[in-house]
Design an enzyme around this catalytic site. Structure first.
Site, PDB file in Angstrom:
ATOM      1  N   HIS A  90       0.748  -1.155   0.065  1.00 59.17           N
ATOM      2  CA  HIS A  90      -0.030   0.025   0.061  1.00 59.17           C
ATOM      3  C   HIS A  90       0.903   1.332  -0.234  1.00 59.17           C
ATOM      4  CE1 HIS A  90      -2.961   2.629   2.190  1.00 59.17           C
ATOM      5  NE2 HIS A  90      -3.570   2.587   0.999  1.00 59.17           N
ATOM      6  N   HIS A 115      -0.772  10.774  -1.919  1.00 60.58           N
ATOM      7  CA  HIS A 115      -2.111  10.264  -1.393  1.00 60.58           C
ATOM      8  C   HIS A 115      -2.911  11.484  -1.147  1.00 60.58           C
ATOM      9  CE1 HIS A 115      -5.167   9.339   1.462  1.00 60.58           C
ATOM     10  NE2 HIS A 115      -5.471   8.079   0.909  1.00 60.58           N
TER      11      HIS A 115
END
Length: 292
Positions: free
Chosen positions: A42, A84
């Protein structure tokens, strides 16, 4: 057509029938003697290196993890960068370098300005000076390690046209050839409209919708998405089986990749549900829990 309209019309036609469809068994997993779920790092191996940086890709490679997930934003001058948040504040020193430009949104900074920022010191002194990579740099680094890419279009509503721009970068870097499309690339988003756009622009690309839509809505999603990727805390074995009962645009059963699982007990639990993949900040912990 907007996704809401598509879902509404499909649900009206299918109604409760979709809920009554016979559920085919999902792919064999470790719990029933099959292969274990794929493990995805991730934002890179972000439990061990600053997220969405080349260092996190290196860490995933060092751990032997084939799949890397990342997030894409767009700068003021149109450069795609891997980050992100839609703000630079959390993971860079932008508040120090550009103190008067709150709220420090990515879309308000040029690529050259973003390239000046330190994206590693917040994580630890060993990573001081690590930079925010461009999508081009990130893809090349993943290729260098012969890894696979789960690419998330983050907040696409902020960046009109980002789907086509992302596909252009992927094409320029050789990621839309047969070898990559057959098993090394998935493009996903929380936005079903964005995923549909990617599918319409490049039908050969495998795609995923992040979230857990109602089972009655899955026929509409199956028109353009190959994966349904929910948070692990919202998951059940029944839901995974329901997703697997539908075939996606490439004629194969829909897959389920779940996120973000960082401990062995949770990894074993979702593996028991029959998921196809597990996304983790600590992919080695998950791999060790579900292998064998």
């Amino acid at each position: 057509m907007h996704m809401r309209a598509v879902v509404a019309s499909t649900t009206a036609l299918l109604g409760a029938t979709a809920l009554l469809l016979p559920l085919s068994p999902g792919p064999a997993r470790a719990s029933d003697g099959g292969t274990p779920p794929v493990v995805v790092a991730h934002r890179g191996a972000s439990g061990y290196a600053p997220e969405n940086t080349l260092a996190a890709v290196d860490e995933a490679a060092a751990l032997g993890i084939d799949w890397v997930e990342n997030d894409v934003q767009r700068t003021k001058d149109g450069e795609l960068v891997v980050l992100h948040d839609d703000s630079l504040a959390r993971t860079t020193n932008v508040e120090t370098v550009f103190p008067g430009r709150s709220p420090w949104k990515v879309k308000d900074f040029t690529a050259a300005e973003v390239a000046r920022l330190d994206a590693g010191s917040w994580f630890g002194p060993a990573y001081a000076g690590v930079r925010v990579p461009t999508l081009e740099q990130f893809v090349r680094h993943v290729e260098r390690h012969d890894q696979k890419l789960l690419l998330e279009l983050k907040s696409p509503e902020l960046y009109p046209g980002i789907e086509q721009e992302t596909l252009k970068v992927l094409s320029n870097e050789g990621w839309l050839d047969r070898a990559h499309l057959s098993g090394r690339l998935v493009v996903q988003s929380f936005s079903a409209d964005s995923v549909r756009t990617v599918h319409e622009l490049k039908p050969g690309v495998k795609t995923g919708v992040i979230g857990a839509p109602p089972v009655s809505d899955l026929p509409a999603y199956a028109e353009f998405a190959d994966q349904i990727n929910p948070r692990h805390t919202s998951l059940s074995g029944a839901y995974v089986a329901a997703v697997h009962a539908f075939r996606g645009p490439h004629g194969k059963p829909l897959e389920v990749l779940t996120w973000t699982v960082d401990d062995a007990a949770a990894a074993r639990r979702v593996a028991g549900f029959g998921v196809d993949g597990i996304i983790s900040n600590k992919p080695d912990v998950v791999r060790d829990a579900v292998d064998g």
